[in-house]
Design an enzyme around this catalytic site. Sequence first.
Site, mmCIF file in Angstrom:
data_model
loop_
_atom_site.group_PDB
_atom_site.id
_atom_site.type_symbol
_atom_site.label_atom_id
_atom_site.label_comp_id
_atom_site.label_asym_id
_atom_site.label_seq_id
_atom_site.Cartn_x
_atom_site.Cartn_y
_atom_site.Cartn_z
ATOM 1 C CD GLU A 141 -2.979 0.890 2.364
ATOM 2 O OE1 GLU A 141 -3.432 -0.256 2.537
ATOM 3 O OE2 GLU A 141 -3.304 1.871 3.063
ATOM 4 C CD GLU B 270 -4.227 7.626 6.035
ATOM 5 O OE1 GLU B 270 -5.183 6.850 6.154
ATOM 6 O OE2 GLU B 270 -3.295 7.718 6.870
ATOM 7 C CD GLN C 247 -0.425 9.317 9.120
ATOM 8 O OE1 GLN C 247 -0.247 9.809 10.215
ATOM 9 N NE2 GLN C 247 -1.231 8.272 8.927
ATOM 10 C CB THR C 248 3.269 9.805 3.031
ATOM 11 O OG1 THR C 248 4.474 10.113 3.741
ATOM 12 C CG2 THR C 248 2.820 11.028 2.242
ATOM 13 C CG ASN D 28 3.909 0.019 12.297
ATOM 14 O OD1 ASN D 28 2.875 0.605 12.620
ATOM 15 N ND2 ASN D 28 4.118 -1.265 12.550
ATOM 16 C CG ASP E 266 -11.127 7.057 15.699
ATOM 17 O OD1 ASP E 266 -11.056 7.702 14.634
ATOM 18 O OD2 ASP E 266 -10.947 5.824 15.752
ATOM 19 C CD1 TRP E 267 -8.247 7.533 13.407
ATOM 20 C CD2 TRP E 267 -6.427 8.597 12.678
ATOM 21 N NE1 TRP E 267 -8.238 7.435 12.035
ATOM 22 C CE2 TRP E 267 -7.127 8.069 11.567
ATOM 23 C CE3 TRP E 267 -5.244 9.297 12.465
ATOM 24 C CZ2 TRP E 267 -6.689 8.235 10.257
ATOM 25 C CZ3 TRP E 267 -4.798 9.464 11.153
ATOM 26 C CH2 TRP E 267 -5.516 8.931 10.069
ATOM 27 N N GLY F 69 -4.570 13.719 17.600
ATOM 28 C CA GLY F 69 -4.706 12.420 18.246
ATOM 29 C C GLY F 69 -6.105 12.099 18.713
#
Length: 293
Positions: free
Chosen positions: A106, A110, A123-124, A133, A199-200, A204
Amino acid sequence: MGRLSSTLCLTFLILATVAFGVPPKKSINVPFGRNYFPTWAFDHIKYLNGGSEVHLVLDKYTGTGFQSKGSYLFGHFSMHIKMVAGDSAGTVTAFYLSSQNSEHDEIDFEFLGNRTGQPYILQTNVFTGGAGNREQRINLWFDPSKDYHSYSVLWNMYQIVFFVDDVPIRVFKNSKDVGVKFPFNQPMKIYSSLWNADDWATRGGLEKTNWEKAPFVASYRGFHVDGCEASVNAKFCETQGKRWWDQKEFQDLDANQYKRLKWVRKRYTIYNYCTDRVRFPVPPPECRRDRDI
């Protein structure tokens, strides 16, 4: 005088190409239905201008998304997106490639919404053989809700490069020789979605989605796909080595592209798994090759 002007223009173009590196090929405008179809909440996708523009809509009931008709092994995959405007906290606009199995590969963009006046966070992540991770986060140097911007992935046997408006923001090199898996034999489909992740997604999960601001809208253009189409079970690309993205100039970043990547790293990176010594006391082996440490 005309010949001199032409010569000067040609010289300038050559110097500009050297100075700014070789960018990926520009995408061709085609309608949404040529390469994509909606996958859920069909009534939350709006089509404009004969399908050349699409709006994804998120409300308190549901978000929505779409995927490519084909699966691809390598290529250049881009989308022009205008993000949710205003108070977008809790929302996530995702554009990514993914294979369809448990040990999936993947490649993720994002876009994490935020309160009005606060920057969007991009975010990548890269998953190989089901393991991710590898998060990196940057603040964008512009407001992505004001206009369309290009977000693209160049994926070949040598590297994966994330671009924002032709600026490389991340590189994931093929490091199989040091034991790091690399996506090379699992065709991936292209996906995009707009959904609630309060939720995140924002601080956070501390900042929740303000549904009084709904509906939230992300706008899309540029649905051309420039990839090696393959069946989901294919293990190789039949045109491997013959497409433009396989050529030498796309097997590594040039000096200027690395300079621009360093600029992003220095000024806009807010998280990099490669430098997180709490999660990774010993940096993952790919980080040194990717020039991330």
